[in-house]
Design an enzyme around this catalytic site. Structure first.
Site, PDB file in Angstrom:
ATOM      1  N   SER A 164       0.833  -1.197   0.000  1.00 60.65           N
ATOM      2  CA  SER A 164       0.000   0.000   0.000  1.00 60.65           C
ATOM      3  C   SER A 164       0.869   1.249   0.000  1.00 60.65           C
ATOM      4  CB  SER A 164      -0.886   0.012   1.244  1.00 60.65           C
ATOM      5  OG  SER A 164      -0.091   0.308   2.374  1.00 60.65           O
ATOM      6  N   LYS A 165       0.203   2.354  -0.213  1.00 59.14           N
ATOM      7  CA  LYS A 165       0.873   3.642  -0.206  1.00 59.14           C
ATOM      8  C   LYS A 165       1.555   3.873   1.145  1.00 59.14           C
ATOM      9  CE  LYS A 165      -0.849   8.366  -0.405  1.00 59.14           C
ATOM     10  NZ  LYS A 165      -0.142   8.641   0.774  1.00 59.14           N
ATOM     11  N   ARG A 166       0.883   3.432   2.204  1.00 61.55           N
ATOM     12  CA  ARG A 166       1.462   3.607   3.536  1.00 61.55           C
ATOM     13  C   ARG A 166       2.779   2.846   3.704  1.00 61.55           C
ATOM     14  NH1 ARG A 166      -3.720   4.111   5.016  1.00 61.55           N
ATOM     15  NH2 ARG A 166      -4.007   1.865   4.961  1.00 61.55           N
TER      16      ARG A 166
END
Ligand code: GLU
Length: 505
Positions: free
Chosen positions: A259-261
């Site tokens: 994910s982006k995180r």
């Protein structure tokens, strides 16, 4: 004739998992002499993000993933943006209703919510399907006449697919083999919405059929929708394309989707280009802006979930096109590996010519106000390239070729610069002033006739010389370095260091 499509929804920047999907489609199309199509799936207007479509086009262009038809270049099967195809979908929804494969449903969002709550209270999950549809407000429970009356009166409605009861539906997947699901597990998905737009499912099937798509290569997250898609082809009486659902891209630790995180947490981009979110103003980093070369990103992504069946790792786009095959795509998720990404980047950076790297260095030197002759930059680039992974490292790694050090690394000085060192450095100046300015002569005079003959510590003397010239004990071969920056400049730097370090000691 193979025809494949990349069909992103413009809901934000393109995740590198999406880039990989585009890449695999492209490799497959080129390998088979087929066509690659870019279709924008923007039926969900609530998730539309301005700039996303342009971003997708720019990102794929940067990576060298080319299209034969698409929203940006047109083609014989256009339009290629679903919102521009809006008028054509209704007839297909109506055809399904006529043929008994779909029905009108009038349930208000509040009624559906109430049903969900009712089920939840009994620890069950509500699903609009063959078991529950008779208790809902639709053209099956109300009868077609009443349904028509409501539609004529302007009642909002959706069209839902009518799954047959207890039917085993098999999706043949080129990567996973046969995947079978019973229709009792599937809900009567909405195909057409009250706003007059089709949903993804209907538009996707109508478009793949009318655009004569032969192979649907897409992410694993669409596998649960595939039985519905297979049924839709059947309902329309159309031949379905072949399906290949690609494995997920996983977090570096291996559990869960990348994910982006994860990118923020571990310091690597998950988007091809930097993205400025138009709403929040948030900036997400991109491979391009971090200095990655497109070839490196392509090569790295190609191997996340696929291998050529050999140990070969470095492959150009042309080689990938030759070697790619769907059979070698793995069923299991592929873990993202930052070290590997950097390794590819380093390898491809080495393939740049000295001329290209020199031009980058020249620009950076000028930005730092250093006098930088083009040929000199090219020469330095040739010497230093192997130490570089990202263009942004160039100036820091090479600055001493352009500028004398302004300070001397304390630790290095403490370790190498003994009180007698100014004497030895003065000797270096003498050697430079008297010997021919070339490698062998300087080497012999300094290392053999002076250091070895006087039983001096080579490491200490040579590293002290390095401190004078560079400011710290890093850099390429010392004599080559002296020959590159020149006699006068070297002598000036040594004199300055003798001055500075004498006072400081
Ligand atoms: N619009 C879908 C997406 O955004 C495409 C799925 C498919 O390729 O069928 O991923």
């Amino acid at each position: 004739m193979v025809r494949v499509r990349f069909a992103p929804s413009p809901t934000g920047p393109l995740h590198i998992g999406g880039v990989r999907t585009a890449l695999y489609n492209y490799l497959f199309a080129r390998q088979n002499g087929g066509k690659m199509i870019l279709r924008i799936e923007d039926t969900d207007q609530t998730r539309f993000v301005p700039g996303a479509e342009q971003y997708i086009i720019e990102a794929l262009e940067w990576l060298g993933i080319q299209f034969d038809e698409g929203v940006h270049i047109g083609g014989p099967y256009g339009p290629y943006r679903q919102s521009d195809r809006k008028p054509m979908y209704r007839q297909y929804a109506e055809q399904l209703i006529r043929d008994g494969w779909a029905y009108y449903a009038f349930d208000r969002p509040e009624a559906l919510e109430a049903k969900r709550k009712e089920y939840e209270a009994e620890k069950k999950t509500f699903q609009y399907d063959c078991n529950t549809r008779s208790g809902m407000e639709n053209s099956l429970s109300l009868g077609m006449e009443e349904a028509q009356r409501r539609i004529d009166a302007g009642d909002p409605y959706v069209v839902r697919f009518k799954f047959p009861d207890n039917l085993d539906i098999t999706v043949h997947d080129l990567i996973r083999g046969d995947v079978t699901m019973n229709s009792r597990l599937l809900d009567d998905k909405v195909l057409f919405k009250s706003d007059g737009m089709p949903t993804y499912h209907l538009a996707n099937i109508v478009d793949d059929h009318t655009m004569e798509i032969t192979h649907v290569i897409r992410g694993e997250e669409w596998l649960p929708s595939a039985p519905l898609h297979v049924m839709l082809y059947k309902a329309f009486g159309w031949e379905a394309p072949q399906f290949a659902h690609l494995p997920l891209l996983l977090k570096p630790e291996g559990n869960g989707k990348l994910s982006k995180r994860d990118g923020d947490r571990l310091g690597f981009p998950v988007f091809p280009l930097e993205w400025h979110d138009p709403k929040s103003g948030e900036i997400s980093s991109g491979y391009r802006e971090k200095g990655y070369l497109p070839q490196a990103v392509v090569n790295m992504l190609a191997l996340l979930g696929w291998n050529p069946g050999t140990e070969q790792e470095l492959m150009t786009m042309d080689e990938l096109i030759k070697l790619f095959n769907i059979e070698h795509i793995s069923k299991n998720g592929a873990k993202f590996n930052l070290d590997k990404a950097k390794w590819f980047q380093h390898e491809y950076f080495q393939q740049l010519s000295d001329e290209e790297v020199g031009a980058m260095l020249e620009a950076q030197a000028k930005e730092h106000g250093a006098a930088a002759e083009h040929d000199y930059c090219v020469k330095v680039a040739g010497m230093m390239k192997e130490r570089i992974t990202f263009p942004s490292e160039l100036w820091d790694t090479c600055c001493y070729f352009f500028q004398a050090p302004t300070e001397y690394n304390e630790k290095d000085v403490a370790k190498r610069w003994t009180p007698d060192m100014h004497v030895h450095m003065q000797k270096v100046i003498d050697i430079l002033n008297t010997e021919p300015f070339e490698h062998d002569a300087i080497h012999k005079a300094l290392l053999d006739d002076y250091i070895a003959a006087n039983e001096l510590n080579t490491g200490k003397v040579m590293n002290s010389l390095r401190i004078c010239v560079v400011g710290r004990t890093v850099g390429p071969d010392m004599i080559t370095l002296i020959l590159t920056i020149g006699k006068e400049e070297t002598i000036r730097r040594i004199e300055r260091a003798i001055e500075k370090l004498k006072v400081e000691n």
